[in-house]
Design an enzyme around this catalytic site. Structure first.
Site, PDB file in Angstrom:
ATOM      1  CG  ASP A 155      -7.070   5.191   3.299  1.00 22.30           C
ATOM      2  OD1 ASP A 155      -7.641   5.506   2.252  1.00 22.30           O
ATOM      3  OD2 ASP A 155      -6.183   4.345   3.412  1.00 22.30           O
ATOM      4  N   GLY A 183       0.731  -1.063  -0.101  1.00 25.53           N
ATOM      5  CA  GLY A 183      -0.006   0.156   0.006  1.00 25.53           C
ATOM      6  C   GLY A 183       0.994   1.202   0.034  1.00 25.53           C
ATOM      7  N   GLY A 184       0.167   2.274   0.102  1.00 28.43           N
ATOM      8  CA  GLY A 184       1.022   3.569   0.136  1.00 28.43           C
ATOM      9  C   GLY A 184       1.789   3.747   1.143  1.00 28.43           C
ATOM     10  N   GLY A 214       3.695   1.163   2.559  1.00 32.95           N
ATOM     11  CA  GLY A 214       4.734   0.011   2.748  1.00 32.95           C
ATOM     12  C   GLY A 214       4.015  -1.136   2.282  1.00 32.95           C
TER      13      GLY A 214
HETATM   14  N1  LIG Z   1      -4.016  -7.670   9.265  1.00 35.27           N
HETATM   15  C1  LIG Z   1      -4.177  -8.076   7.934  1.00 35.27           C
HETATM   16  N2  LIG Z   1      -4.596  -9.533   7.669  1.00 35.27           N
HETATM   17  C2  LIG Z   1      -4.286  -9.825   6.405  1.00 35.27           C
HETATM   18  N3  LIG Z   1      -4.297  -9.162   5.272  1.00 35.27           N
HETATM   19  C3  LIG Z   1      -3.665  -7.911   5.605  1.00 35.27           C
HETATM   20  C4  LIG Z   1      -3.829  -7.270   6.722  1.00 35.27           C
HETATM   21  N4  LIG Z   1      -3.448  -6.100   6.592  1.00 35.27           N
HETATM   22  C5  LIG Z   1      -3.252  -5.864   5.323  1.00 35.27           C
HETATM   23  N5  LIG Z   1      -3.336  -6.786   4.584  1.00 35.27           N
HETATM   24  C6  LIG Z   1      -3.345  -7.072   3.109  1.00 35.27           C
HETATM   25  O1  LIG Z   1      -2.062  -6.404   2.573  1.00 35.27           O
HETATM   26  C7  LIG Z   1      -2.208  -5.520   1.637  1.00 35.27           C
HETATM   27  C8  LIG Z   1      -1.786  -4.344   1.788  1.00 35.27           C
HETATM   28  O2  LIG Z   1      -2.227  -3.844   2.560  1.00 35.27           O
HETATM   29  P1  LIG Z   1      -2.117  -2.056   2.992  1.00 35.27           P
HETATM   30  O3  LIG Z   1      -3.171  -1.656   4.049  1.00 35.27           O
HETATM   31  O4  LIG Z   1      -0.784  -1.781   3.114  1.00 35.27           O
HETATM   32  O5  LIG Z   1      -2.621  -1.481   1.389  1.00 35.27           O
HETATM   33  P2  LIG Z   1      -3.921  -1.259   0.837  1.00 35.27           P
HETATM   34  O6  LIG Z   1      -4.871  -1.105   1.887  1.00 35.27           O
HETATM   35  O7  LIG Z   1      -3.943  -1.969  -0.339  1.00 35.27           O
HETATM   36  O8  LIG Z   1      -3.373   0.174   0.212  1.00 35.27           O
HETATM   37  P3  LIG Z   1      -3.291   1.601   1.188  1.00 35.27           P
HETATM   38  O9  LIG Z   1      -2.811   1.110   2.266  1.00 35.27           O
HETATM   39  O10 LIG Z   1      -2.473   2.423   0.185  1.00 35.27           O
HETATM   40  O11 LIG Z   1      -4.637   1.900   1.325  1.00 35.27           O
HETATM   41  C9  LIG Z   1      -3.770  -5.774   1.274  1.00 35.27           C
HETATM   42  O12 LIG Z   1      -3.952  -6.785   0.205  1.00 35.27           O
HETATM   43  C10 LIG Z   1      -4.191  -6.096   2.389  1.00 35.27           C
HETATM   44  O13 LIG Z   1      -5.559  -6.799   2.158  1.00 35.27           O
END
Ligand SMILES: Nc1ncnc2c1ncn2[C@@H]1O[C@H](COP(=O)(O)OP(=O)(O)OP(=O)(O)O)[C@@H](O)[C@H]1O
Length: 579
Positions: free
Chosen positions: A193, A75-76, A78
């Site tokens: 967000d 994601g944004g 990391g």
């Molecule tokens: N606690 C968690 N358990 C399982 N998967 C997770 C968890 N947290 C994040 N993910 C997965 O990791 C990936 C990246 O998550 P992240 O929140 O960093 O990015 P995002 O939500 O896709 O984008 P952004 O953070 O830019 O909004 C996503 O596919 C998310 O579903």
């Protein structure tokens, strides 16, 4: 998503040792100080995040050296890796924060402290952190079922689409998580967000919000705990005020929630560039339909194959349309959205509650909007409380009573005027009802008007519109029902929702209370808090971030935290803005 920790401000040198400094026993839980100590600022300065500290090596081991196969996504802020903690075998999601915008260990830990205090079943739990050298990592519980878009938009061949009730349950759970941030945390936290991708699901589709509290941090955000205008670059979910360059508030979150709700209903993405131009932006596509209630059922995801009740979809769309109001003040409180969704997520064959619930929303406009879209099955019961009624006095503060007295006078006057002009059709009246949400007409113009209690002239302290879900089979029980509504506490058919109109952040989540009328001990706060969950078999059990013990320090605490806390806008609570 923006960088998570770009502007952390720590006002005191109250930071515990860094993760690497405590690495001798890194997976041993770092316990918070005794509660009594929290009350004293000096002692609070030694407060440590009540989560584990890890050193980098441990997390590298957990994620097989951050191997590609463990990468869940990026994601944004990391990359996120799936990992297994060697010591306990627990599955975790390790978020490795980008190094740009890196903050000092102390600032990072202070932020972790704030985050660690946010705890709710519908929020992904923070387990620990690592601040080792220039590494900044957050360790969260692993949520096994993927994110909402995985199930809603990216279905594998042969994968069953999420059914209507499950969609409503997901929405209800997400609303509970958001309600916790807005209403149970002091001061409130703006999510900023909210989007489908930030709603993770467990194997039973139980929703958990992730990334909460992270991008509340932005340059300048630490200066103001009231509003923040830092970047929220979630295209398709951003509230209009963001585009207008205005500050974001809790109502901006409500807008984003509305977009998610619309995605759940329609099975369409907030933004879908594969669609024809006029359908690419989901909200723009939906706006004309919002104005034509007959078309509401046509909005449903074709994958649902019309397996939903018309009442259910009408009300879900009505709620969505309210959340997506252009003006923030016209949007409902998430607490009201949550209550409404609790009914739409009930496990009955047609989505209609078995019991005969009476809703009391904090904002009348929600009651009125839903009453218009309940296929004539929802009857507003306006101003039910009688003078001296105990329930009535428990609903509002004295100052609100005064306001309501004035309002009630206005309503009565309006009712008198209206009664002089009873010639319009039901539809026309319904329309007028919405245009004049404060009008007492809402109780008389609905098709179930015969069930509505007339406004009691003596009821100067009447507090709220209440909605009664009624069914034709119960029509004859009108009198009985009215009696139940006003006085009985032993009727098993009647479930009443009571919302304190006064927001009290010092309390545990007492604002949401649902009382079964057959419940004998209605003074038991703890009991009240869990009734919503009882009714819906929800796993949820909201906890206040600040217990009674640390209430005194909440203000100081907020001063230390860079979580973007927000105060409600004037007019956001209590009665409708339109009044
Ligand atoms: N606690 C968690 N358990 C399982 N998967 C997770 C968890 N947290 C994040 N993910 C997965 O990791 C990936 C990246 O998550 P992240 O929140 O960093 O990015 P995002 O939500 O896709 O984008 P952004 O953070 O830019 O909004 C996503 O596919 C998310 O579903």
């Amino acid at each position: 998503m923006m960088n998570c920790f770009p502007c952390f401000t720590s006002q005191k040198s109250s930071i515990p040792p860094s993760g690497n400094e405590t690495s001798e026993n890194n997976e041993q839980e770092v316990r918070p100080p005794p509660v009594a100590a929290v009350k004293h600022i000096e002692e609070r300065e030694t407060e440590q995040p009540p989560v584990k500290t890890f050193n980098f090596r441990e997390l590298a081991t957990a994620t097989k050296n951050f191997r590609q196969e463990c990468l869940l996504g990026e994601g944004g802020s990391g990359r996120v890796y799936k990992g297994t903690l060697q010591s306990t075998g627990q599955l975790v999601a390790v978020k490795q924060l980008d190094k740009h915008g890196l903050h000092g260990t102390k600032e990072f830990q202070a932020e972790v402290l704030s985050l660690s205090k946010l705890e709710h079943p519908n929020l992904v739990k923070l387990i620990g952190y690592c601040a080792d050298g220039d590494q900044r990592l957050l360790v969260f519980e692993y949520v096994s079922g993927g994110s909402l878009p995985d199930h809603l938009f990216e279905q594998e061949p042969g994968q069953k689409p999420i059914d209507w009730l499950t969609r409503m349950k997901i929405a209800f759970g997400a609303a509970q998580g958001l309600d916790y941030l807005h209403d149970k945390v002091n001061p409130p936290v703006i999510y900023r967000d909210l989007k489908a991708a930030n709603i993770l699901l467990d194997d039973e589709f139980y929703p958990k919000l992730c990334d909460y509290g992270l991008n509340n941090l932005a340059p300048g955000a630490g200066d103001s705990m009231f509003h923040s205008s830092c970047v929220m670059d979630t295209y398709g979910y951003s509230a209009p005020e963001y585009t207008r360059g205005e500050d974001l508030t809790v109502k901006s979150d409500v807008y984003s929630f509305g977009v998610v709700l619309l995605e759940l209903i329609t099975g369409r993405r907030a933004v879908d560039t594969t669609k024809p131009n006029d359908e690419q932006n989901l909200v723009a596509w939906a706006q004309p339909i919002f104005r034509d209630p007959k078309r509401y059922p046509d909005m449903a995801d074709p994958l649902l194959k019309k397996n939903f009740s018309e009442r259910g979809i009408n009300q879900a769309v009505a709620i969505t349309s309210m959340c997506l109001q252009e003006e923030p003040t016209a949007r409902p409180l998430i607490s009201d959205v949550m209550v409404a969704l609790s009914f739409l997520s009930m496990s009955t064959e047609d989505g209609i509650p078995d019991a005969v619930p009476i809703l009391s929303f904090r904002d009348k406009s929600m009651s009125i909007a839903l009453s218009r879209h309940g296929s004539c099955s929802v009857t507003p019961f306006s101003l039910l409380q009688k003078e001296g009624d105990e329930d009535s006095s428990s609903v509002s503060s004295e100052s609100e009573d005064d306001e309501k007295k004035e309002e009630s006078k206005g309503s009565k006057k309006k009712q008198k005027e209206d009664s002089d002009d009873e010639s319009g059709s039901d539809d026309e009246k319904g329309q007028e009802e919405v245009e004049k949400p404060g009008s007492s007409k809402s109780s008389s113009s609905d098709s179930g008007s015969e069930r509505a209690s007339p406004i009691d002239e003596s009821n100067a302290t009447a507090q709220s519109l209440e909605i009664k879900y009624s069914y034709s089979s119960e029509e004859e029980e009108e009198e009985e029902d009215n009696e139940r509504l006003s006085s009985s506490k032993s009727d098993k058919d009647c479930t009443s929702f009571r919302y304190d109109s006064e927001r009290n952040h010092d309390d545990s989540p007492k604002n949401t209370s649902i009382a079964h009328d057959d419940h004998s001990d209605d003074d038991d706060d703890e009991d009240h808090e869990t009734r919503l969950e009882d009714i819906h078999s929800s796993k949820s059990e909201a906890h206040s971030v600040y217990s009674d013990d640390d209430d005194d320090d909440a203000g100081e605490e907020s001063g230390e935290s860079s979580l973007n806390r927000a105060e409600p806008e004037e007019g956001d609570h209590g009665s409708s803005d339109e009044e």
